[in-house]
Design an enzyme around this catalytic site. Sequence first.
Site, PDB file in Angstrom:
ATOM      1  N   LYS A 127       0.827  -1.221   0.000  1.00  0.00           N
ATOM      2  CA  LYS A 127       0.000   0.000   0.000  1.00  0.00           C
ATOM      3  C   LYS A 127       0.858   1.267   0.000  1.00  0.00           C
ATOM      4  O   LYS A 127       0.618   2.202   0.756  1.00  0.00           O
ATOM      5  CB  LYS A 127      -0.962  -0.006   1.183  1.00  0.00           C
ATOM      6  CG  LYS A 127      -1.946  -1.181   1.163  1.00  0.00           C
ATOM      7  CD  LYS A 127      -2.922  -1.106   2.323  1.00  0.00           C
ATOM      8  CE  LYS A 127      -3.922  -2.244   2.287  1.00  0.00           C
ATOM      9  NZ  LYS A 127      -3.326  -3.549   2.621  1.00  0.00           N
ATOM     10  N   ARG A 128       1.842   1.298  -0.880  1.00  0.00           N
ATOM     11  CA  ARG A 128       2.713   2.457  -0.964  1.00  0.00           C
ATOM     12  C   ARG A 128       2.021   3.611  -1.687  1.00  0.00           C
ATOM     13  O   ARG A 128       1.223   3.401  -2.603  1.00  0.00           O
ATOM     14  CB  ARG A 128       4.005   2.106  -1.689  1.00  0.00           C
ATOM     15  CG  ARG A 128       4.865   1.043  -0.991  1.00  0.00           C
ATOM     16  CD  ARG A 128       5.266   1.479   0.413  1.00  0.00           C
ATOM     17  NE  ARG A 128       6.358   0.680   0.948  1.00  0.00           N
ATOM     18  CZ  ARG A 128       6.260  -0.187   1.941  1.00  0.00           C
ATOM     19  NH1 ARG A 128       5.087  -0.382   2.518  1.00  0.00           N
ATOM     20  NH2 ARG A 128       7.313  -0.852   2.383  1.00  0.00           N
TER      21      ARG A 128
END
Length: 284
Positions: free
Chosen positions: A102-103
Amino acid sequence: MTSATPVTPFGARLRAAMDSRGPLCVGIDPHAALLTSWGLNDDVTGLETFSRTVVEALADSVAVFKPQAAFFERFGSRGIAVLERTVADARAAGTLVVMDAKRGDIGSTMAAYAETFLSPGSPLFSDALTVSPYLGYGSLAPAVDLARRSGAGLFVLALTSNPEGAEVQRAVRSDGRSIGATMLAHLAAENEGAEPMGSFGAVVGATLGDLSSFDLDINGPLLAPGIGAQGATAADLPAVFGAAVANVVPNVSRGVLGHGPDAAALRAAASGFAAEIRAAVPSA
Protein backbone atom coordinates in the site's frame (compact mmCIF):
# COMPACT_ATOMS: atom_id res chain seq x y z
CA MET A 1 21.81 -6.59 -31.53
CA THR A 2 18.73 -8.64 -30.72
CA SER A 3 15.92 -6.97 -28.87
CA ALA A 4 14.80 -8.22 -25.47
CA THR A 5 11.90 -10.63 -25.40
CA PRO A 6 8.71 -8.68 -24.60
CA VAL A 7 7.39 -9.33 -21.12
CA THR A 8 3.85 -10.68 -20.97
CA PRO A 9 1.80 -8.05 -19.10
CA PHE A 10 0.55 -8.85 -15.63
CA GLY A 11 -3.10 -8.73 -16.69
CA ALA A 12 -2.57 -11.45 -19.29
CA ARG A 13 -0.57 -13.60 -16.87
CA LEU A 14 -3.19 -13.16 -14.16
CA ARG A 15 -6.02 -14.08 -16.54
CA ALA A 16 -4.18 -17.25 -17.53
CA ALA A 17 -3.53 -18.16 -13.88
CA MET A 18 -7.16 -17.55 -12.94
CA ASP A 19 -8.38 -19.65 -15.86
CA SER A 20 -6.08 -22.57 -15.06
CA ARG A 21 -6.05 -22.51 -11.24
CA GLY A 22 -9.13 -20.51 -10.33
CA PRO A 23 -9.06 -16.93 -9.04
CA LEU A 24 -8.28 -17.52 -5.36
CA CYS A 25 -5.67 -15.28 -3.78
CA VAL A 26 -4.26 -16.40 -0.44
CA GLY A 27 -2.78 -13.77 1.84
CA ILE A 28 0.46 -14.48 3.67
CA ASP A 29 -0.12 -12.52 6.89
CA PRO A 30 2.20 -13.80 9.64
CA HIS A 31 0.93 -11.66 12.48
CA ALA A 32 1.91 -12.50 16.04
CA ALA A 33 -1.35 -14.21 17.06
CA LEU A 34 -1.25 -16.48 14.01
CA LEU A 35 2.35 -17.48 14.63
CA THR A 36 1.41 -18.35 18.19
CA SER A 37 -1.59 -20.40 17.09
CA TRP A 38 0.75 -22.39 14.85
CA GLY A 39 2.96 -23.14 17.86
CA LEU A 40 5.70 -20.86 16.53
CA ASN A 41 7.68 -18.17 18.28
CA ASP A 42 7.01 -14.58 17.29
CA ASP A 43 10.49 -14.16 15.85
CA VAL A 44 12.32 -14.45 12.55
CA THR A 45 12.59 -18.24 12.82
CA GLY A 46 8.84 -18.51 13.32
CA LEU A 47 8.26 -16.07 10.45
CA GLU A 48 10.42 -18.13 8.10
CA THR A 49 8.81 -21.44 9.07
CA PHE A 50 5.34 -19.98 8.63
CA SER A 51 6.03 -18.44 5.23
CA ARG A 52 7.86 -21.47 3.88
CA THR A 53 5.06 -23.79 4.99
CA VAL A 54 2.36 -21.72 3.26
CA VAL A 55 4.30 -21.50 0.01
CA GLU A 56 5.22 -25.20 -0.03
CA ALA A 57 1.64 -26.23 0.74
CA LEU A 58 -0.18 -24.02 -1.76
CA ALA A 59 2.16 -22.77 -4.49
CA ASP A 60 1.16 -25.48 -6.94
CA SER A 61 -2.58 -24.86 -6.62
CA VAL A 62 -3.47 -21.20 -5.99
CA ALA A 63 -3.25 -18.45 -8.58
CA VAL A 64 -1.96 -15.66 -6.36
CA PHE A 65 -0.18 -15.10 -3.06
CA LYS A 66 -0.47 -11.73 -1.33
CA PRO A 67 2.22 -11.29 1.33
CA GLN A 68 1.57 -8.39 3.70
CA ALA A 69 4.89 -6.57 3.84
CA ALA A 70 4.31 -5.03 7.28
CA PHE A 71 4.39 -8.39 9.04
CA PHE A 72 7.87 -9.00 7.64
CA GLU A 73 9.17 -5.45 8.02
CA ARG A 74 8.53 -5.49 11.77
CA PHE A 75 11.53 -7.84 12.14
CA GLY A 76 13.89 -5.44 10.36
CA SER A 77 16.46 -6.59 7.83
CA ARG A 78 16.12 -10.27 8.75
CA GLY A 79 12.38 -10.09 8.19
CA ILE A 80 12.92 -8.43 4.81
CA ALA A 81 15.28 -11.26 3.91
CA VAL A 82 12.49 -13.75 4.68
CA LEU A 83 10.13 -11.72 2.50
CA GLU A 84 12.64 -11.79 -0.35
CA ARG A 85 12.87 -15.60 -0.14
CA THR A 86 9.11 -15.95 0.13
CA VAL A 87 8.56 -13.91 -3.03
CA ALA A 88 11.31 -15.75 -4.92
CA ASP A 89 10.07 -19.19 -3.88
CA ALA A 90 6.46 -18.41 -4.75
CA ARG A 91 7.30 -17.02 -8.17
CA ALA A 92 9.68 -19.88 -8.90
CA ALA A 93 6.81 -22.28 -8.19
CA GLY A 94 4.62 -20.50 -10.74
CA THR A 95 2.38 -18.54 -8.36
CA LEU A 96 1.87 -14.84 -8.99
CA VAL A 97 2.79 -12.52 -6.12
CA VAL A 98 0.90 -9.35 -5.26
CA MET A 99 2.93 -7.42 -2.71
CA ASP A 100 0.54 -5.85 -0.22
CA ALA A 101 2.54 -2.77 0.78
CA LYS A 102 0.00 0.00 0.00
CA ARG A 103 2.71 2.46 -0.96
CA GLY A 104 1.81 6.00 -1.94
CA ASP A 105 3.90 9.18 -2.17
CA ILE A 106 5.07 11.77 -4.67
CA GLY A 107 7.93 12.25 -7.09
CA SER A 108 11.24 10.55 -6.40
CA THR A 109 9.88 8.81 -3.29
CA MET A 110 7.11 7.13 -5.27
CA ALA A 111 9.69 6.22 -7.91
CA ALA A 112 11.84 4.57 -5.22
CA TYR A 113 8.88 2.57 -3.92
CA ALA A 114 8.17 1.47 -7.49
CA GLU A 115 11.79 0.40 -8.02
CA THR A 116 11.67 -1.63 -4.80
CA PHE A 117 8.73 -3.79 -5.85
CA LEU A 118 8.32 -3.39 -9.62
CA SER A 119 11.87 -3.35 -10.99
CA PRO A 120 12.93 -6.79 -12.29
CA GLY A 121 16.37 -6.40 -10.75
CA SER A 122 15.05 -5.85 -7.24
CA PRO A 123 15.18 -8.66 -4.64
CA LEU A 124 11.54 -7.82 -3.82
CA PHE A 125 10.31 -7.75 -7.43
CA SER A 126 6.69 -8.83 -7.43
CA ASP A 127 4.11 -9.40 -10.13
CA ALA A 128 1.99 -6.56 -8.75
CA LEU A 129 1.87 -4.04 -5.91
CA THR A 130 -0.96 -2.50 -3.90
CA VAL A 131 -0.78 1.30 -3.90
CA SER A 132 -2.64 4.18 -2.29
CA PRO A 133 -3.77 7.01 -4.61
CA TYR A 134 -4.81 9.45 -1.91
CA LEU A 135 -2.09 11.98 -2.67
CA GLY A 136 -3.86 12.24 -6.03
CA TYR A 137 -3.99 9.58 -8.72
CA GLY A 138 -1.27 11.39 -10.67
CA SER A 139 1.17 10.76 -7.82
CA LEU A 140 1.18 7.09 -8.88
CA ALA A 141 2.68 7.89 -12.29
CA PRO A 142 6.18 6.51 -11.48
CA ALA A 143 4.62 3.19 -10.44
CA VAL A 144 2.30 3.09 -13.45
CA ASP A 145 5.16 3.80 -15.85
CA LEU A 146 7.53 1.22 -14.33
CA ALA A 147 4.78 -1.41 -14.15
CA ARG A 148 4.15 -0.97 -17.87
CA ARG A 149 7.84 -1.32 -18.69
CA SER A 150 8.41 -4.34 -16.47
CA GLY A 151 5.18 -6.21 -17.24
CA ALA A 152 3.99 -5.83 -13.65
CA GLY A 153 0.66 -4.60 -12.32
CA LEU A 154 -0.89 -2.38 -9.68
CA PHE A 155 -3.89 -2.70 -7.40
CA VAL A 156 -5.14 0.76 -6.46
CA LEU A 157 -7.16 1.25 -3.27
CA ALA A 158 -10.58 2.29 -4.54
CA LEU A 159 -13.43 0.94 -2.37
CA THR A 160 -11.83 -0.83 0.55
CA SER A 161 -13.47 -3.17 3.04
CA ASN A 162 -12.60 -1.19 6.18
CA PRO A 163 -15.49 1.02 7.39
CA GLU A 164 -13.21 4.04 7.83
CA GLY A 165 -12.45 4.11 4.11
CA ALA A 166 -15.86 5.49 3.25
CA GLU A 167 -15.12 8.97 4.58
CA VAL A 168 -12.56 9.42 1.81
CA GLN A 169 -13.64 6.99 -0.89
CA ARG A 170 -17.35 7.91 -0.84
CA ALA A 171 -16.67 11.66 -0.60
CA VAL A 172 -18.16 13.50 -3.57
CA ARG A 173 -16.14 15.83 -5.78
CA SER A 174 -17.42 19.08 -7.23
CA ASP A 175 -18.33 17.26 -10.45
CA GLY A 176 -20.68 14.96 -8.51
CA ARG A 177 -18.50 11.87 -8.79
CA SER A 178 -17.15 10.14 -5.69
CA ILE A 179 -13.42 9.73 -5.08
CA GLY A 180 -13.74 5.94 -5.36
CA ALA A 181 -15.56 6.21 -8.69
CA THR A 182 -12.86 8.60 -9.91
CA MET A 183 -10.16 6.04 -9.14
CA LEU A 184 -12.08 3.38 -11.04
CA ALA A 185 -12.37 5.72 -14.03
CA HIS A 186 -8.61 6.34 -14.01
CA LEU A 187 -7.98 2.60 -14.02
CA ALA A 188 -10.42 2.02 -16.87
CA ALA A 189 -8.44 4.55 -18.88
CA GLU A 190 -5.14 2.78 -18.07
CA ASN A 191 -6.59 -0.55 -19.24
CA GLU A 192 -8.30 0.67 -22.40
CA GLY A 193 -7.74 -1.76 -25.27
CA ALA A 194 -5.81 -4.30 -23.19
CA GLU A 195 -6.51 -7.96 -23.93
CA PRO A 196 -7.51 -10.27 -22.36
CA MET A 197 -7.40 -8.01 -19.30
CA GLY A 198 -5.51 -4.90 -18.25
CA SER A 199 -2.78 -4.88 -15.61
CA PHE A 200 -4.12 -2.02 -13.48
CA GLY A 201 -6.62 -3.26 -10.94
CA ALA A 202 -8.63 -1.93 -8.03
CA VAL A 203 -9.01 -3.08 -4.46
CA VAL A 204 -12.75 -3.41 -3.86
CA GLY A 205 -14.05 -5.00 -0.67
CA ALA A 206 -16.29 -8.04 -0.90
CA THR A 207 -18.08 -6.88 2.26
CA LEU A 208 -19.51 -3.68 0.74
CA GLY A 209 -22.84 -5.02 -0.51
CA ASP A 210 -24.51 -3.69 -3.65
CA LEU A 211 -22.02 -1.65 -5.69
CA SER A 212 -24.25 -1.22 -8.74
CA SER A 213 -23.87 2.56 -8.51
CA PHE A 214 -20.16 2.17 -9.35
CA ASP A 215 -18.80 1.23 -12.76
CA LEU A 216 -16.58 -1.71 -11.87
CA ASP A 217 -16.00 -2.61 -15.52
CA ILE A 218 -12.42 -1.32 -15.65
CA ASN A 219 -11.15 -4.08 -17.97
CA GLY A 220 -8.83 -5.04 -15.15
CA PRO A 221 -8.73 -7.21 -12.06
CA LEU A 222 -10.62 -6.44 -8.86
CA LEU A 223 -8.81 -7.65 -5.75
CA ALA A 224 -11.55 -8.43 -3.25
CA PRO A 225 -10.60 -8.77 0.43
CA GLY A 226 -13.20 -9.61 3.04
CA ILE A 227 -14.06 -13.26 2.40
CA GLY A 228 -13.84 -15.49 5.44
CA ALA A 229 -12.91 -13.80 8.71
CA GLN A 230 -14.38 -10.43 7.68
CA GLY A 231 -17.76 -11.99 6.99
CA ALA A 232 -18.21 -12.07 3.23
CA THR A 233 -18.69 -15.36 1.39
CA ALA A 234 -18.07 -16.55 -2.15
CA ALA A 235 -21.84 -16.58 -2.66
CA ASP A 236 -21.87 -12.79 -2.14
CA LEU A 237 -19.58 -12.07 -5.08
CA PRO A 238 -22.13 -11.91 -7.94
CA ALA A 239 -24.39 -9.52 -6.03
CA VAL A 240 -21.50 -7.25 -5.03
CA PHE A 241 -19.61 -7.17 -8.33
CA GLY A 242 -22.34 -7.76 -10.91
CA ALA A 243 -21.12 -8.12 -14.49
CA ALA A 244 -17.51 -7.50 -13.41
CA VAL A 245 -17.44 -10.65 -11.25
CA ALA A 246 -15.43 -12.60 -13.84
CA ASN A 247 -12.46 -10.33 -13.15
CA VAL A 248 -12.67 -10.59 -9.36
CA VAL A 249 -9.70 -12.04 -7.46
CA PRO A 250 -11.13 -13.02 -4.05
CA ASN A 251 -8.59 -12.79 -1.25
CA VAL A 252 -8.71 -15.10 1.75
CA SER A 253 -6.12 -14.89 4.51
CA ARG A 254 -7.15 -16.01 8.00
CA GLY A 255 -9.79 -18.37 6.59
CA VAL A 256 -6.98 -20.46 5.08
CA LEU A 257 -4.02 -19.66 7.33
CA GLY A 258 -5.95 -20.53 10.47
CA HIS A 259 -5.82 -24.19 9.40
CA GLY A 260 -2.03 -24.39 9.64
CA PRO A 261 0.56 -25.53 10.33
CA ASP A 262 -0.62 -28.82 8.82
CA ALA A 263 0.03 -28.63 5.09
CA ALA A 264 -2.84 -30.95 4.20
CA ALA A 265 -5.25 -28.83 6.22
CA LEU A 266 -4.03 -25.67 4.49
CA ARG A 267 -4.57 -27.30 1.10
CA ALA A 268 -8.02 -28.50 2.08
CA ALA A 269 -9.04 -25.04 3.28
CA ALA A 270 -7.81 -23.37 0.09
CA SER A 271 -9.48 -26.04 -2.02
CA GLY A 272 -12.74 -25.50 -0.16
CA PHE A 273 -12.74 -21.76 -0.80
CA ALA A 274 -11.84 -22.35 -4.44
CA ALA A 275 -14.78 -24.74 -4.83
CA GLU A 276 -17.14 -22.22 -3.27
CA ILE A 277 -15.93 -19.54 -5.68
CA ARG A 278 -16.39 -21.83 -8.69
CA ALA A 279 -19.93 -22.62 -7.54
CA ALA A 280 -20.78 -18.94 -7.13
CA VAL A 281 -18.97 -17.68 -10.23
CA PRO A 282 -19.38 -20.23 -13.04
CA SER A 283 -16.57 -18.64 -15.07
CA ALA A 284 -14.10 -19.12 -12.19
